[in-house]
Motif scaffolding. Sequence first.
Motif, PDB file in Angstrom:
ATOM      1  N   LYS A 257       1.714   1.174   6.844  1.00 55.24           N
ATOM      2  CA  LYS A 257       0.631   0.819   7.760  1.00 55.24           C
ATOM      3  C   LYS A 257      -0.683   1.433   7.287  1.00 55.24           C
ATOM      4  O   LYS A 257      -1.745   0.782   7.316  1.00 55.24           O
ATOM      5  CB  LYS A 257       0.979   1.310   9.162  1.00 55.24           C
ATOM      6  N   PHE A 258      -0.613   2.676   6.840  1.00 57.90           N
ATOM      7  CA  PHE A 258      -1.792   3.377   6.315  1.00 57.90           C
ATOM      8  C   PHE A 258      -2.371   2.613   5.117  1.00 57.90           C
ATOM      9  O   PHE A 258      -3.593   2.394   5.029  1.00 57.90           O
ATOM     10  CB  PHE A 258      -1.375   4.788   5.915  1.00 57.90           C
ATOM     11  N   LEU A 259      -1.493   2.190   4.190  1.00 58.07           N
ATOM     12  CA  LEU A 259      -1.958   1.457   3.009  1.00 58.07           C
ATOM     13  C   LEU A 259      -2.554   0.101   3.381  1.00 58.07           C
ATOM     14  O   LEU A 259      -3.531  -0.340   2.765  1.00 58.07           O
ATOM     15  CB  LEU A 259      -0.805   1.276   2.023  1.00 58.07           C
ATOM     16  N   GLU A 260      -1.962  -0.565   4.362  1.00 51.57           N
ATOM     17  CA  GLU A 260      -2.504  -1.853   4.804  1.00 51.57           C
ATOM     18  C   GLU A 260      -3.932  -1.694   5.315  1.00 51.57           C
ATOM     19  O   GLU A 260      -4.785  -2.559   5.099  1.00 51.57           O
ATOM     20  CB  GLU A 260      -1.617  -2.447   5.916  1.00 51.57           C
ATOM     21  N   GLU A 261      -4.201  -0.567   5.964  1.00 48.56           N
ATOM     22  CA  GLU A 261      -5.537  -0.322   6.501  1.00 48.56           C
ATOM     23  C   GLU A 261      -6.531   0.068   5.418  1.00 48.56           C
ATOM     24  O   GLU A 261      -7.720  -0.253   5.518  1.00 48.56           O
ATOM     25  CB  GLU A 261      -5.466   0.789   7.553  1.00 48.56           C
ATOM     26  N   LYS A 262      -6.036   0.747   4.383  1.00 53.67           N
ATOM     27  CA  LYS A 262      -6.924   1.292   3.361  1.00 53.67           C
ATOM     28  C   LYS A 262      -7.077   0.388   2.135  1.00 53.67           C
ATOM     29  O   LYS A 262      -8.091   0.462   1.424  1.00 53.67           O
ATOM     30  CB  LYS A 262      -6.404   2.660   2.894  1.00 53.67           C
ATOM     31  N   ASN A 263      -6.052  -0.435   1.841  1.00 57.70           N
ATOM     32  CA  ASN A 263      -6.034  -1.214   0.604  1.00 57.70           C
ATOM     33  C   ASN A 263      -5.764  -2.676   0.940  1.00 57.70           C
ATOM     34  O   ASN A 263      -4.653  -3.037   1.331  1.00 57.70           O
ATOM     35  CB  ASN A 263      -4.953  -0.665  -0.328  1.00 57.70           C
ATOM     36  N   PRO A 264      -6.767  -3.561   0.749  1.00 53.64           N
ATOM     37  CA  PRO A 264      -6.601  -4.970   1.123  1.00 53.64           C
ATOM     38  C   PRO A 264      -5.804  -5.793   0.108  1.00 53.64           C
ATOM     39  O   PRO A 264      -5.491  -6.958   0.365  1.00 53.64           O
ATOM     40  CB  PRO A 264      -8.043  -5.474   1.201  1.00 53.64           C
ATOM     41  N   ASN A 265      -5.470  -5.218  -1.044  1.00 50.68           N
ATOM     42  CA  ASN A 265      -4.763  -5.970  -2.083  1.00 50.68           C
ATOM     43  C   ASN A 265      -3.319  -6.228  -1.684  1.00 50.68           C
ATOM     44  O   ASN A 265      -2.676  -5.387  -1.064  1.00 50.68           O
ATOM     45  CB  ASN A 265      -4.802  -5.204  -3.407  1.00 50.68           C
ATOM     46  N   SER A 266      -2.802  -7.394  -2.070  1.00 53.01           N
ATOM     47  CA  SER A 266      -1.392  -7.693  -1.807  1.00 53.01           C
ATOM     48  C   SER A 266      -0.499  -6.753  -2.610  1.00 53.01           C
ATOM     49  O   SER A 266       0.588  -6.366  -2.158  1.00 53.01           O
ATOM     50  CB  SER A 266      -1.081  -9.153  -2.143  1.00 53.01           C
ATOM     51  N   ASP A 267      -0.949  -6.386  -3.815  1.00 49.48           N
ATOM     52  CA  ASP A 267      -0.253  -5.394  -4.622  1.00 49.48           C
ATOM     53  C   ASP A 267      -0.820  -4.025  -4.274  1.00 49.48           C
ATOM     54  O   ASP A 267      -1.940  -3.690  -4.665  1.00 49.48           O
ATOM     55  CB  ASP A 267      -0.444  -5.697  -6.112  1.00 49.48           C
ATOM     56  N   LYS A 268      -0.060  -3.235  -3.532  1.00 48.03           N
ATOM     57  CA  LYS A 268      -0.563  -1.948  -3.057  1.00 48.03           C
ATOM     58  C   LYS A 268      -0.634  -0.895  -4.170  1.00 48.03           C
ATOM     59  O   LYS A 268      -1.129   0.205  -3.938  1.00 48.03           O
ATOM     60  CB  LYS A 268       0.297  -1.427  -1.910  1.00 48.03           C
ATOM     61  N   ASN A 269      -0.179  -1.229  -5.367  1.00 47.77           N
ATOM     62  CA  ASN A 269      -0.371  -0.347  -6.516  1.00 47.77           C
ATOM     63  C   ASN A 269      -1.680  -0.641  -7.240  1.00 47.77           C
ATOM     64  O   ASN A 269      -2.015   0.040  -8.211  1.00 47.77           O
ATOM     65  CB  ASN A 269       0.792  -0.476  -7.504  1.00 47.77           C
TER      66      ASN A 269
ATOM     67  N   ASP B 254     -12.045   5.992  -2.800  1.00 47.70           N
ATOM     68  CA  ASP B 254     -11.135   5.099  -2.070  1.00 47.70           C
ATOM     69  C   ASP B 254     -10.102   4.465  -3.000  1.00 47.70           C
ATOM     70  O   ASP B 254      -9.090   3.919  -2.526  1.00 47.70           O
ATOM     71  CB  ASP B 254     -11.915   3.995  -1.347  1.00 47.70           C
ATOM     72  N   ARG B 255     -10.324   4.549  -4.289  1.00 52.50           N
ATOM     73  CA  ARG B 255      -9.359   4.006  -5.243  1.00 52.50           C
ATOM     74  C   ARG B 255      -8.030   4.772  -5.213  1.00 52.50           C
ATOM     75  O   ARG B 255      -7.031   4.308  -5.772  1.00 52.50           O
ATOM     76  CB  ARG B 255      -9.954   4.015  -6.661  1.00 52.50           C
ATOM     77  N   ARG B 256      -8.013   5.904  -4.540  1.00 58.72           N
ATOM     78  CA  ARG B 256      -6.775   6.684  -4.454  1.00 58.72           C
ATOM     79  C   ARG B 256      -5.759   6.067  -3.511  1.00 58.72           C
ATOM     80  O   ARG B 256      -4.581   6.464  -3.513  1.00 58.72           O
ATOM     81  CB  ARG B 256      -7.086   8.111  -4.010  1.00 58.72           C
ATOM     82  N   PHE B 257      -6.154   5.101  -2.702  1.00 58.68           N
ATOM     83  CA  PHE B 257      -5.258   4.543  -1.697  1.00 58.68           C
ATOM     84  C   PHE B 257      -4.366   3.460  -2.306  1.00 58.68           C
ATOM     85  O   PHE B 257      -4.524   2.258  -2.032  1.00 58.68           O
ATOM     86  CB  PHE B 257      -6.062   4.013  -0.507  1.00 58.68           C
ATOM     87  N   VAL B 258      -3.468   3.903  -3.151  1.00 52.82           N
ATOM     88  CA  VAL B 258      -2.496   3.030  -3.804  1.00 52.82           C
ATOM     89  C   VAL B 258      -1.099   3.621  -3.601  1.00 52.82           C
ATOM     90  O   VAL B 258      -0.941   4.816  -3.319  1.00 52.82           O
ATOM     91  CB  VAL B 258      -2.804   2.866  -5.306  1.00 52.82           C
ATOM     92  N   MET B 259      -0.081   2.771  -3.780  1.00 53.52           N
ATOM     93  CA  MET B 259       1.278   3.174  -3.433  1.00 53.52           C
ATOM     94  C   MET B 259       1.833   4.250  -4.354  1.00 53.52           C
ATOM     95  O   MET B 259       2.715   5.017  -3.948  1.00 53.52           O
ATOM     96  CB  MET B 259       2.208   1.962  -3.414  1.00 53.52           C
TER      97      MET B 259
ATOM     98  N   ALA C 171      -6.089   8.523  -9.167  1.00 51.06           N
ATOM     99  CA  ALA C 171      -4.960   9.453  -9.307  1.00 51.06           C
ATOM    100  C   ALA C 171      -4.941  10.531  -8.231  1.00 51.06           C
ATOM    101  O   ALA C 171      -4.034  11.361  -8.208  1.00 51.06           O
ATOM    102  CB  ALA C 171      -4.996  10.111 -10.690  1.00 51.06           C
ATOM    103  N   LEU C 172      -5.899  10.535  -7.325  1.00 50.47           N
ATOM    104  CA  LEU C 172      -6.029  11.625  -6.355  1.00 50.47           C
ATOM    105  C   LEU C 172      -5.029  11.526  -5.201  1.00 50.47           C
ATOM    106  O   LEU C 172      -4.587  10.437  -4.829  1.00 50.47           O
ATOM    107  CB  LEU C 172      -7.443  11.631  -5.776  1.00 50.47           C
ATOM    108  N   MET C 173      -4.701  12.672  -4.631  1.00 52.16           N
ATOM    109  CA  MET C 173      -3.892  12.726  -3.417  1.00 52.16           C
ATOM    110  C   MET C 173      -4.614  11.999  -2.290  1.00 52.16           C
ATOM    111  O   MET C 173      -5.839  12.119  -2.141  1.00 52.16           O
ATOM    112  CB  MET C 173      -3.655  14.193  -3.040  1.00 52.16           C
ATOM    113  N   TRP C 174      -3.865  11.259  -1.472  1.00 49.54           N
ATOM    114  CA  TRP C 174      -4.474  10.516  -0.375  1.00 49.54           C
ATOM    115  C   TRP C 174      -5.345  11.403   0.501  1.00 49.54           C
ATOM    116  O   TRP C 174      -6.482  11.050   0.823  1.00 49.54           O
ATOM    117  CB  TRP C 174      -3.388   9.889   0.510  1.00 49.54           C
ATOM    118  N   ASN C 175      -4.818  12.539   0.939  1.00 50.69           N
ATOM    119  CA  ASN C 175      -5.563  13.397   1.867  1.00 50.69           C
ATOM    120  C   ASN C 175      -5.925  14.740   1.226  1.00 50.69           C
ATOM    121  O   ASN C 175      -5.790  15.795   1.857  1.00 50.69           O
ATOM    122  CB  ASN C 175      -4.802  13.601   3.177  1.00 50.69           C
TER     123      ASN C 175
END
Length: 337
Positions: free
Chosen positions: A168-180, A189-194, A238-242
């Motif tokens: 759910k967090f990734l859906e809110e932060k990353n609009p791409n269908s590929d969450k990687n 904001d580029r850190r919000f990947v799977m 490459a950064l930690m989400w939080n």
Amino acid sequence: MMAVTNGVIHASSREPLFSFGVIADVQYADIPDGRSFLGVPRYYRHSISVLQRAVSTWNKQHNIKFSINFGDIIDGYCPKDKSLWAVQKVLDEFEKFDGPTYHMFGNHCLYNLPRGKLVSLLKMPTDSDRAYYDFSPCPEYRFVVLDAYDFSALGWPRDHPVTAEAMKFLEEKNPNSDKNSPDGLVGVDRRFVMFNGGVGKEQLSWLNDVLQDASARRQNVIMCSHLPMDPGSASFAALMWNYDEVMAIVRQYKCVKACFAGHDHKGGHSVDSHGVHHRTLEAALECPPGTSAFGHIEVYPDKLLLVGSDKMADTEIINMNVRNVRITYIVKRRKDG
């Protein structure tokens, strides 16, 4: 002061309090060489040779008290039916070291095996299935090993609440269908990947308690994480989400002197706005045959010296003072790096 010859930092004339070995991103797999999504060559079978040279070197030095492996012990491309075999093969090499090794999760570890199995295999010194812990090799220093995937979509069962919350967090932060994919995301904001993750609320509370205790004991703290925690020390993706939440806790105290990480294979270094030094370590996986990336860190009351081999850059962290948050550093890269 350090002796520097031909761009190489040599050991101090003083005896350190202790020294410890470091290696990151071995990502071993018994498969042909390949490339990253950016086209960087990866040497899956050779990476274990880098580890073997690291262990041999640490043993010959006779003063390396322990070693720290910064995650990604095997690669995600490792055939799943060989994952357990590959992990054990790498661990067998660490077992040849004359001291204990402290491990942490990386994303590639969690591609291959579940969290509970890894905690047991990696012999993490915890009293539960959690993968974060601390230890003190001498009264003056404490090490904090974070689980950077405590809050993530990796390693948890598909129907686990953490998986659902992370997705759910990734859906809110990353609009791409590929969450990687970080495509379209800007700046940090580029850190919000799977393939990244974060530190959960319970672990954040634990971290605060540990740093409070270390501060009361006037201990210097070295933090270790697979994921980097400062934008100056790694690529944004490459950064930690939080990382910002983690560093907000760190900044309540003056005991943390350095944060070491892996994950971003090219390595990096920075000093953040509060004087904490961040060092991302170069990956063993991307060393062509005949080259290496590992090192050892000499720990003194007032500085840390990272002495690297080949592609791991030497780093000197000096002017560490619990009442003075200013930290300076010198980095010298070897000519063959």
